[in-house]
Design a protein around this motif. Structure first.
Motif, mmCIF file in Angstrom:
data_model
loop_
_atom_site.group_PDB
_atom_site.id
_atom_site.type_symbol
_atom_site.label_atom_id
_atom_site.label_comp_id
_atom_site.label_asym_id
_atom_site.label_seq_id
_atom_site.Cartn_x
_atom_site.Cartn_y
_atom_site.Cartn_z
ATOM 1 N N GLN A 166 56.845 -23.571 -16.000
ATOM 2 C CA GLN A 166 57.517 -23.662 -14.942
ATOM 3 C C GLN A 166 58.282 -22.304 -15.175
ATOM 4 N N ARG A 167 57.738 -21.669 -15.385
ATOM 5 C CA ARG A 167 58.731 -20.249 -16.127
ATOM 6 C C ARG A 167 57.943 -18.977 -15.682
ATOM 7 N N LEU A 168 56.447 -19.457 -15.483
ATOM 8 C CA LEU A 168 55.844 -17.454 -15.457
ATOM 9 C C LEU A 168 54.956 -17.853 -14.063
ATOM 10 N N SER A 169 54.588 -17.176 -13.487
ATOM 11 C CA SER A 169 53.466 -16.492 -12.275
ATOM 12 C C SER A 169 52.550 -17.184 -12.699
ATOM 13 N N ARG A 170 51.835 -17.801 -11.296
ATOM 14 C CA ARG A 170 49.954 -18.434 -11.685
ATOM 15 C C ARG A 170 48.814 -17.322 -12.510
ATOM 16 N N PHE A 171 49.720 -15.538 -11.969
ATOM 17 C CA PHE A 171 48.388 -15.467 -13.204
ATOM 18 C C PHE A 171 48.702 -15.155 -14.355
ATOM 19 N N GLU A 172 50.447 -15.460 -14.538
ATOM 20 C CA GLU A 172 50.858 -15.165 -16.521
ATOM 21 C C GLU A 172 50.545 -16.417 -16.705
ATOM 22 N N ALA A 173 50.481 -17.121 -16.703
ATOM 23 C CA ALA A 173 49.992 -18.652 -16.853
ATOM 24 C C ALA A 173 48.286 -18.426 -17.509
ATOM 25 N N TRP A 174 48.221 -18.110 -15.752
ATOM 26 C CA TRP A 174 46.137 -17.897 -17.046
ATOM 27 C C TRP A 174 46.125 -17.049 -17.939
ATOM 28 N N LEU A 175 46.902 -16.115 -17.811
ATOM 29 C CA LEU A 175 46.066 -15.749 -18.934
ATOM 30 C C LEU A 175 45.879 -16.075 -21.024
ATOM 31 N N ALA A 176 47.198 -17.425 -20.399
ATOM 32 C CA ALA A 176 46.502 -18.262 -21.765
ATOM 33 C C ALA A 176 45.043 -18.823 -21.969
ATOM 34 N N ALA A 177 44.247 -18.364 -20.395
ATOM 35 C CA ALA A 177 42.604 -19.168 -20.508
ATOM 36 C C ALA A 177 41.441 -17.985 -21.223
ATOM 37 N N PRO A 178 41.890 -17.213 -21.308
ATOM 38 C CA PRO A 178 40.751 -15.504 -22.206
ATOM 39 C C PRO A 178 41.247 -15.755 -23.769
ATOM 40 N N LEU A 179 42.946 -16.274 -23.602
ATOM 41 C CA LEU A 179 42.519 -16.657 -25.346
ATOM 42 C C LEU A 179 42.712 -17.881 -25.695
ATOM 43 N N VAL A 180 42.129 -19.388 -25.008
ATOM 44 C CA VAL A 180 42.066 -20.197 -25.508
ATOM 45 C C VAL A 180 40.397 -20.415 -25.395
ATOM 46 N N TRP A 181 40.352 -19.477 -25.074
ATOM 47 C CA TRP A 181 38.620 -19.134 -24.208
ATOM 48 C C TRP A 181 37.716 -18.599 -26.116
ATOM 49 N N LEU A 182 38.688 -17.437 -26.172
ATOM 50 C CA LEU A 182 38.662 -16.216 -27.934
ATOM 51 C C LEU A 182 38.638 -17.131 -28.919
ATOM 52 N N LEU A 183 39.112 -18.088 -28.776
ATOM 53 C CA LEU A 183 39.889 -19.059 -29.804
ATOM 54 C C LEU A 183 38.407 -20.536 -30.309
ATOM 55 N N MET A 184 38.187 -20.956 -28.490
ATOM 56 C CA MET A 184 36.944 -21.657 -29.125
ATOM 57 C C MET A 184 35.469 -20.770 -29.334
ATOM 58 N N LEU A 185 35.452 -19.793 -29.104
ATOM 59 C CA LEU A 185 34.620 -19.154 -30.062
ATOM 60 C C LEU A 185 34.357 -18.675 -31.293
ATOM 61 N N ALA A 186 36.492 -18.672 -31.651
ATOM 62 C CA ALA A 186 35.984 -18.280 -33.122
ATOM 63 C C ALA A 186 35.979 -19.207 -34.361
ATOM 64 N N TRP A 187 36.728 -20.364 -33.573
ATOM 65 C CA TRP A 187 36.077 -21.460 -34.780
ATOM 66 C C TRP A 187 34.865 -22.173 -34.728
ATOM 67 N N SER A 188 34.936 -22.238 -33.638
ATOM 68 C CA SER A 188 33.402 -23.752 -33.832
ATOM 69 C C SER A 188 32.154 -23.351 -34.293
ATOM 70 N N LYS A 189 31.496 -21.916 -34.545
ATOM 71 C CA LYS A 189 30.598 -22.028 -35.366
ATOM 72 C C LYS A 189 30.995 -21.932 -37.053
ATOM 73 N N PRO A 190 32.227 -21.217 -36.839
ATOM 74 C CA PRO A 190 32.045 -20.809 -38.818
ATOM 75 C C PRO A 190 32.728 -22.598 -39.021
ATOM 76 N N TRP A 191 32.669 -22.995 -38.037
ATOM 77 C CA TRP A 191 33.741 -24.717 -38.606
ATOM 78 C C TRP A 191 32.091 -25.465 -38.533
ATOM 79 N N LEU A 192 31.317 -25.709 -37.612
ATOM 80 C CA LEU A 192 29.937 -26.326 -37.663
ATOM 81 C C LEU A 192 28.668 -25.430 -38.736
#
Length: 421
Positions: free
Chosen positions: A361-387
């Motif tokens: 509850q400290r960020l605007s809607r858009f500012e909070a949403w910016l976490a989404a692409p960062l998490v997407w990159l994290l998913m794409l980065a770790w999943s294949k090397p792990w598997l």
């Protein structure tokens, strides 16, 4: 065309679609992590609804909200059939395998709900998945008929709820409104708005410790996962049955022609997006009038959510027909979808809740949403090397081991060791 498979009968199309769906889900869930719950459905409740914040809500509403969850639910139904088929082919009981998996998944879901995040869908999937087992032998047309009936039942339930909201609004704002009628209205719209006092308490809970949040969930929200079965159960079962029909028909496994997929993608996505944009416009024009917000999101948009989920599946299959490193990355996210789903909750809790950065509850809607692409990159980065090194994602391994009552092999053998064996 035939299904695109890998050794061990992994169906790549299912993995890719599942991976993209779990990524898309976080695009809307991030608002429920970062703001008070009413902001998820009603941008006027918190986080801003002008400029970039309004654009964030609009894009998510038109292209993502409900569509990716519907697609993920369809994939759950399809994957359920695939797991049962593989169990039978391996000489195990398909029924026992399925129900053990669902029981363990339900326990994961309850732990997720009480100790990490209130927006859990795993418990719902597990219980509805047990019911869906009753339909595994039905033909695609029969599954579609059952799904249609359940969608109509869901629409009727939600329409009745919307009518109740409108009636409660009218009575509470009448000149002779009683205190009881006002209280009833305030209770009815708690999902779309809340008082300053409620918001302060909500902030204190989420900026506090994990122990405080767990105590709150166990003392005040203990029954919610079970109540959600009534509210969300019919639609979830309908989507699972739709996914089972799409799997049995070969649609989700990539067996249809490119021409059919192209036609489905163009028409469903075009009609669905235009309709969703009109629904968003009417919602905005009403100044986010709460009964209309509810009606638009859960009733009016329902057929277009389903339509676009099917369209996205067709489009993804078309785009990722041929092998590529990009396809491999998305497929890996899908193979580890359980870990990625729970992992996003853990990461988001560390970003927004009190044990981490405390940005709730400290960020605007858009500012909070910016976490989404960062998490997407994290998913794409770790999943294949792990598997590439391990058979399963961490939570997939734990789920499988607990469901089989035996620790499963985790690390893959190197080619040299495998050859020697």
């Amino acid at each position: 065309m035939t299904a695109i498979t890998e050794p061990g009968r992994r169906i790549v199309t299912l993995d890719v679609i599942r991976g993209i769906a779990v990524m898309g889900i976080f695009s809307v869930n991030v608002i429920a992590f970062s703001h008070i719950f009413p902001a998820y459905m009603n941008p006027a409740a918190a986080g801003g609804h002008e400029g970039a914040d309004l654009a964030t809500w609009l894009v998510n509403f038109v292209l993502v909200d409900g569509k990716m969850r519907s697609l993920f639910s369809m994939l759950f139904g399809a994957s359920m059939l695939l797991v049962i088929e593989r169990a039978v082919a391996a000489g195990r009981s398909g029924r026992a395998t399925h129900f053990r998996r669902m029981i363990v998944l339900a326990l994961f879901g309850l732990a997720h709900f009480y100790f990490i995040w209130f927006g859990d869908i795993l418990f719902l999937y597990a219980i509805i998945g047990m019911i869906a087992y009753l339909f595994i032998r039905k033909r695609p047309k029969s599954l579609l008929v059952w799904a249609a009936g359940l969608f109509l039942l869901n629409a009727a339930m939600m329409t009745a709820s919307s009518a109740y909201f409108r009636s409660a609004d009218k009575e509470a704002h009448a000149a002779n409104a009683t205190a009881a009628e006002i209280r009833e209205w305030n209770t009815a719209v708690a999902w779309g708005a809340q008082s300053e006092e409620q918001t302060r308490r909500d902030i204190a809970i989420h900026r506090g410790s994990a122990v405080d949040r767990a105590e709150h969930m166990l003392s005040e929200r203990l029954a919610e996962p079970f109540g959600s079965l009534i509210f969300f159960g019919p639609e979830t079962l309908a989507l699972m049955l739709l996914g089972m029909a799409c799997y049995k028909s070969g649609f989700l496994t990539g067996e249809w022609s490119d021409r059919r997929y192209r036609s489905i993608a163009v028409w469903t996505l075009a009609i669905g997006a235009v309709a969703s944009a009109v629904i968003a416009w009417t919602t905005w024009r009403s100044n986010f009038y709460l009964p209309l917000v509810f009606l638009n999101m859960v009733v009016v948009q329902l057929p277009f959510r389903i339509m676009m989920a099917i369209g996205y599946a067709a489009l993804i299959i078309l785009i990722f027909r041929n092998p590529s490193w990009v396809r491999d990355r998305f497929a890996a996210v899908g193979r580890a979808a359980f870990t990625n789903y729970l992992g996003t909750s853990i990461v988001a809790a560390l970003i927004f809740y009190g044990d981490g950065l405390g940005l709730y509850q400290r960020l605007s809607r858009f500012e909070a949403w910016l976490a989404a692409p960062l998490v997407w990159l994290l998913m794409l980065a770790w999943s294949k090397p792990w598997l590439d090194r391990f058979h399963y994602g961490p939570f997939e391994w734990l789920w499988r081991s607990l469901a089989r009552w035996e620790w499963q092999p985790m690390r893959k053998r190197s080619p040299a060791v495998a050859a020697a064996a």
